[in-house]
Design a protein around this motif. Structure first.
Motif, PDB file in Angstrom:
ATOM      1  N   ALA A 194      42.723 -79.078  75.787  1.00 50.32           N
ATOM      2  CA  ALA A 194      44.003 -79.562  75.251  1.00 50.32           C
ATOM      3  C   ALA A 194      43.441 -80.902  74.724  1.00 50.32           C
ATOM      4  CB  ALA A 194      44.901 -79.901  76.427  1.00 50.32           C
ATOM      5  N   PHE A 195      42.768 -81.914  75.235  1.00 48.34           N
ATOM      6  CA  PHE A 195      42.408 -83.154  74.726  1.00 48.34           C
ATOM      7  C   PHE A 195      41.104 -83.243  73.817  1.00 48.34           C
ATOM      8  CE2 PHE A 195      45.671 -83.968  77.859  1.00 48.34           C
ATOM      9  CZ  PHE A 195      46.263 -85.420  77.149  1.00 48.34           C
ATOM     10  N   ARG A 196      40.746 -83.787  72.777  1.00 46.95           N
ATOM     11  CA  ARG A 196      39.606 -83.876  72.359  1.00 46.95           C
ATOM     12  C   ARG A 196      38.637 -84.657  73.141  1.00 46.95           C
ATOM     13  NH1 ARG A 196      39.741 -83.091  66.488  1.00 46.95           N
ATOM     14  NH2 ARG A 196      38.035 -84.256  66.392  1.00 46.95           N
ATOM     15  N   LEU A 218      53.485 -77.154  75.387  1.00 46.85           N
ATOM     16  CA  LEU A 218      54.066 -78.539  75.847  1.00 46.85           C
ATOM     17  C   LEU A 218      53.216 -79.829  75.450  1.00 46.85           C
ATOM     18  CD1 LEU A 218      54.821 -77.472  79.700  1.00 46.85           C
ATOM     19  CD2 LEU A 218      56.228 -77.654  77.761  1.00 46.85           C
ATOM     20  N   THR A 219      52.461 -79.711  74.245  1.00 42.88           N
ATOM     21  CA  THR A 219      51.490 -80.691  73.755  1.00 42.88           C
ATOM     22  C   THR A 219      52.472 -81.879  73.439  1.00 42.88           C
ATOM     23  OG1 THR A 219      49.545 -80.988  72.392  1.00 42.88           O
ATOM     24  CG2 THR A 219      51.479 -80.109  71.272  1.00 42.88           C
ATOM     25  N   ILE A 263      50.228 -64.644  83.205  1.00 38.14           N
ATOM     26  CA  ILE A 263      51.239 -65.781  82.604  1.00 38.14           C
ATOM     27  C   ILE A 263      50.479 -66.566  81.692  1.00 38.14           C
ATOM     28  CG2 ILE A 263      52.730 -67.696  83.417  1.00 38.14           C
ATOM     29  CD1 ILE A 263      52.702 -66.634  86.311  1.00 38.14           C
ATOM     30  N   PRO A 264      51.085 -66.934  80.652  1.00 39.02           N
ATOM     31  CA  PRO A 264      50.214 -67.603  79.794  1.00 39.02           C
ATOM     32  C   PRO A 264      50.398 -69.367  79.759  1.00 39.02           C
ATOM     33  CG  PRO A 264      52.225 -66.562  78.681  1.00 39.02           C
ATOM     34  CD  PRO A 264      52.355 -66.097  79.990  1.00 39.02           C
ATOM     35  N   ILE A 265      50.009 -69.639  81.257  1.00 41.75           N
ATOM     36  CA  ILE A 265      50.394 -71.026  81.401  1.00 41.75           C
ATOM     37  C   ILE A 265      49.021 -71.880  80.840  1.00 41.75           C
ATOM     38  CG2 ILE A 265      48.613 -70.622  83.606  1.00 41.75           C
ATOM     39  CD1 ILE A 265      51.696 -72.835  83.092  1.00 41.75           C
ATOM     40  N   ILE A 266      47.881 -71.497  80.199  1.00 43.63           N
ATOM     41  CA  ILE A 266      47.159 -72.272  79.704  1.00 43.63           C
ATOM     42  C   ILE A 266      47.585 -72.636  78.283  1.00 43.63           C
ATOM     43  CG2 ILE A 266      44.730 -72.423  78.805  1.00 43.63           C
ATOM     44  CD1 ILE A 266      44.718 -72.591  81.821  1.00 43.63           C
ATOM     45  N   LYS A 267      48.070 -71.401  77.579  1.00 43.64           N
ATOM     46  CA  LYS A 267      48.641 -71.687  76.338  1.00 43.64           C
ATOM     47  C   LYS A 267      49.911 -72.619  76.410  1.00 43.64           C
ATOM     48  CE  LYS A 267      48.914 -69.309  72.278  1.00 43.64           C
ATOM     49  NZ  LYS A 267      47.403 -69.190  71.484  1.00 43.64           N
ATOM     50  N   ALA A 268      50.645 -72.536  77.495  1.00 42.54           N
ATOM     51  CA  ALA A 268      51.800 -73.261  77.517  1.00 42.54           C
ATOM     52  C   ALA A 268      51.492 -74.840  77.785  1.00 42.54           C
ATOM     53  CB  ALA A 268      52.851 -72.794  78.747  1.00 42.54           C
ATOM     54  N   LEU A 269      50.469 -74.918  78.525  1.00 47.84           N
ATOM     55  CA  LEU A 269      50.164 -76.431  78.988  1.00 47.84           C
ATOM     56  C   LEU A 269      49.606 -76.854  77.753  1.00 47.84           C
ATOM     57  CD1 LEU A 269      48.735 -76.263  82.640  1.00 47.84           C
ATOM     58  CD2 LEU A 269      50.772 -77.530  81.699  1.00 47.84           C
TER      59      LEU A 269
END
Ligand SMILES: NC(=O)C1=CN([C@@H]2O[C@H](COP(=O)(O)OP(=O)(O)OC[C@H]3O[C@@H](n4cnc5c(N)ncnc54)[C@H](O)[C@@H]3O)[C@@H](O)[C@H]2O)C=CC1
Ligand SMILES: N[C@@H](CC=O)C(=O)O
Ligand code: NA
Length: 436
Positions: free
Chosen positions: A333-335, A146-147, A136-142
């Protein structure tokens, strides 16, 4: 354009799947990535088994360091597992300037901060889609899809082995040990299956998701971890009578004062889609402030479903390898300079609804003594179920569902109720989430 070269460390279940998928879909993958992606070298301790998979497609060695040292190799894929040698090899690959793909959630949940910092300093990528919910591409989604959102909570069935065990026990009446063996045979279970059944694997995955969703460091040591080994058939049955299914959920929820990070068996209303996720399937519900509720469903374990995520990471890296590192999506996801210091909340401060099962003497006044204690702790009752006692039996099961409350209050009420002479056995306490 010249092919991008991959070195594979470990060619077991997931490594074998990765080899097959890359070979079978090579034309499509080249079309998407813009270059061919080629496995140029494989390392595995079981060199005979590895050669049987690879044939003469590329050299097979026993020493993973030979792969890392190979100047031809652009991306190292770590599919060995565990916190030990895998950590050393990943850090060595980063130090050698290689991009890394890993499916190793244990490694990232425990040592992610060190690994991501090393990769950031070296300007290489560490991709890990396979580490959470397999295919499941959940890392990509989160991280990307969903950014725009302030993510409020995530709740997921993120361990295929335990969901398979719970499903097979409920639908076929099979016993725990038999189903666990079958999960191992099918390649779902971890090398040490206690990681699956004691909730550790799900907690690794929930930890990684919490970091991406809330911009906090990975903090596996602060997660609350409960597996399914203490779960009793009676509670699965009572939950069903009350309109609920029990699933092992990984939950990460933002509160004003911190983040709840917990894994435990959870009652979910039977009509929710996630309550009907069966077998080794995974599903993750994500609540974002803009998008509302979203659900991601698919195979969370097994050779090719997990390979699907590994290969997707290889394609991502191939596309981005020549980009300025500043323009890449941050690992979490966050810098790094925008991370939050929101703490992980201790379990006493968590809010949930509860399922309580009390074995009580079948005599007048018991229910009122128990409900008085709950009221004294400001815990409001949602439903009560009392099993009819069998003829001649002087005791019965009393099941209480509460509304949302703080765990600290429930702990205090339970301690008091446990001391009542009419409460005859340790009280069973499970958590219940409406997920809406
Ligand atoms: N099996 C699954 O469904 C999933 C597994 N994962 C993760 O993927 C990783 C790999 O898991 P599996 O493929 O299931 O494990 P596996 O046990 O089938 O494969 C591991 C391979 O690594 C080799 N190996 C061990 N030590 C080595 C060393 N020092 N150097 C070179 N090779 C070595 C072993 O001989 C074996 O072939 C783990 O981190 C696991 O948690 C993630 C998602 C799903
Ligand atoms: N053991 C894990 C494998 C995938 O991460 C599971 O059962 O989900
Ligand atoms: Na995934």
């Amino acid at each position: 354009m010249k092919a991008i070269k991959v070195g594979l460390l470990g060619i077991g279940t997931v490594g074998g799947g990765t080899f097959q998928v890359l070979r079978r879909n090579q034309d499509e993958i080249r079309g998407r990535a813009g270059r061919a992606i080629e496995i140029a070298m494989v390392a595995d301790l079981d060199v005979e088994r590895a050669r049987a998979i690879v044939g003469d497609a590329c050299p097979v060695v026993t020493d993973a360091r030979q792969v890392i040292a190979n100047p031809e190799i652009d991306i190292v894929v770590e599919l060995i597992g565990g916190y030990g040698v895998a950590k050393t090899l990943v850090l060595e690959a980063i130090a050698a300037g290689k991009h890394v793909v890993t499916a190793n959630k244990a490694l990232l949940a425990v040592h992610g901060t060190e690994i991501f910092a090393a990769a950031h300093a070296k300007g290489v990528m560490v991709a890990f889609e396979a580490a959470v919910a397999g295919g499941i591409p959940i890392i990509k989604a989160l991280r990307e899809g969903l950014t725009a959102n302030r993510i409020e909570w995530i709740a997921g069935i993120i361990n295929g082995t335990t969901n398979f065990i719970l499903s097979e026990m409920r639908s076929k009446g099979l016993d725990f040990a038999t189903v666990l063996k079958e999960a191992q045979r099918l390649g779902y279970a971890e090398a040490d299956p206690t990681f699956d059944i004691e909730g550790v694997d799900a907690a690794h995955k929930a930890t990684i998701m919490s970091a991406i969703a809330f911009g906090i460091p990975v903090q596996f040591d602060k997660a609350h971890v409960e597996g399914i080994t203490q779960l009793q058939a009676a509670d699965i049955k009572y939950a069903e009578q009350l309109g609920y299914r029990i699933k092992l959920l990984g939950i990460a929820r933002r509160r004003d004062t911190g983040v709840e990070l917990r894994v435990h068996p959870t009652l979910i209303p039977a009509h929710r889609l996630i309550a009907n996720v069966e077998g080794a399937m995974n599903a993750v519900v994500v609540q974002g402030d803009a998008v509302g509720t979203t659900l991601y469903y698919g195979k969370g374990a097994g050779a090719e479903p997990t390979a699907s995520a590994v290969v997707a990471d290889l394609v991502d890296i191939t596309r981005l390898a020549t980009a300025d590192p500043e323009h890449r999506v941050p690992h979490l996801a966050f810098r790094p300079d925008a991370m939050s210091d929101l703490p992980i909340l201790p379990m006493e401060q968590v809010h949930s609804a509860y399922y309580l099962r009390l074995r009580v003497a079948d005599e007048a006044g018991v229910l009122s003594r128990i409900t008085t204690i709950l009221a004294e702790h400001d815990i409001s009752i949602d439903a009560v179920l009392q099993r009819e006692s069998a003829e001649g039996e002087r005791q019965t099961d009393l099941i209480i569902l509460t509304h949302d409350t703080q765990e600290r209050r429930v702990n205090q009420a339970l301690a008091q109720m446990q001391g009542l002479p009419s409460v005859l056995a340790p009280i069973v306490r499970l958590r219940k989430e409406e997920l809406a």
